[in-house]
Design a protein around this motif. Sequence first.
Motif, PDB file in Angstrom:
ATOM      1  N   ASN A 267       0.668  -1.036  -0.050  1.00  0.00           N
ATOM      2  CA  ASN A 267      -0.036   0.090   0.005  1.00  0.00           C
ATOM      3  C   ASN A 267       1.049   1.269   0.003  1.00  0.00           C
ATOM      4  O   ASN A 267       0.615   2.264  -0.573  1.00  0.00           O
TER       5      ASN A 267
ATOM      6  N   ARG B 135      -4.144   9.662   4.197  1.00  0.00           N
ATOM      7  CA  ARG B 135      -4.148   8.351   3.739  1.00  0.00           C
ATOM      8  C   ARG B 135      -3.020   7.571   4.278  1.00  0.00           C
ATOM      9  O   ARG B 135      -3.545   6.430   4.835  1.00  0.00           O
ATOM     10  N   HIS B 136      -1.734   8.108   4.608  1.00  0.00           N
ATOM     11  CA  HIS B 136      -0.781   7.189   5.019  1.00  0.00           C
ATOM     12  C   HIS B 136      -1.009   6.801   6.555  1.00  0.00           C
ATOM     13  O   HIS B 136      -0.762   5.709   6.999  1.00  0.00           O
TER      14      HIS B 136
ATOM     15  N   SER C 199      -3.796   6.754   8.205  1.00  0.00           N
ATOM     16  CA  SER C 199      -5.078   5.831   8.133  1.00  0.00           C
ATOM     17  C   SER C 199      -4.576   4.601   7.692  1.00  0.00           C
ATOM     18  O   SER C 199      -5.238   3.519   8.516  1.00  0.00           O
ATOM     19  N   ALA C 200      -3.778   4.414   6.998  1.00  0.00           N
ATOM     20  CA  ALA C 200      -3.355   2.926   6.512  1.00  0.00           C
ATOM     21  C   ALA C 200      -2.389   2.342   7.488  1.00  0.00           C
ATOM     22  O   ALA C 200      -2.221   1.157   7.310  1.00  0.00           O
TER      23      ALA C 200
ATOM     24  N   ASN D  42       0.852   3.336   7.536  1.00  0.00           N
ATOM     25  CA  ASN D  42       2.372   3.197   6.946  1.00  0.00           C
ATOM     26  C   ASN D  42       3.093   3.952   7.840  1.00  0.00           C
ATOM     27  O   ASN D  42       4.338   3.698   7.944  1.00  0.00           O
TER      28      ASN D  42
END
Length: 180
Positions: free
Chosen positions: A6, A127-128, A130-131, A133
Motif C-alpha cells: 500500500n 491516507r498514510h 490511516s493506512a 504506513n
Amino acid sequence: MNFNLNLFITPVIALGLVLLAYFYSRKRVESHPAYHKYLILVGSLAFFFNWAWEVTQGPLYAGFKFDLAHISFCGLASVADMLMVYALLFGFGLIYKDVFWIKKLTIRGVLWLMLAGWLGAILAEIRHTSAGNWAYADAMPLLPWVDAGLLPVLQFTLLPTIIFFLTKKIVKFDTLKQSK
C-alpha cells in the motif's frame, strides 16, 4: 513505519503520470539536452531538500531512530517526494502550456503552487496515517480538524516553491524554449 505494498501505490501511480508528462512535454521543447538538464536540476534539488527535511523531522514520527533502516526509509520517501515535485512541475506545465513555466513565476502562481502542495500533503498524510504506513510521535504538531502533521504539510507547501525558485535562478531560460 510499516513497509507494505500500500505504501508504494501512490509513488507508482505518480511515476506513471510523470513519465507520461515527461514524454508529452519532451515532444514540445526545442532542445532535448537542455530539457533534460532542467529536469535533472529540479529532481536533484527536490531529492536533496526533501531528504534533508525527512531526516530532520524523523524524530517526530513514532519509533524513528537515526539508523540505516530509518535513514533509508527517508531516502525512499524523498524519491516519492521528488516524483510529486515533478507532478507539480508537469501539472502546472499543462495548465500554463509551457513546461518552463517557472521562468515567469508570479506571486499568484506561487500561491496556487503552495495551495496545491498544502492540499496534496494533507491528503497524503491522512491516507498514510490511516493506512498505518506511519504514525506520529507525541511531539508532532497536528493541524486541527484533519490531524495531519504540521511539518510534512509545511514540507510540501514550502519546498516545491523553494526548489522552483532556485531552479529559476540557476537555469538560463533563453536556451530553453517551448516549441509551438
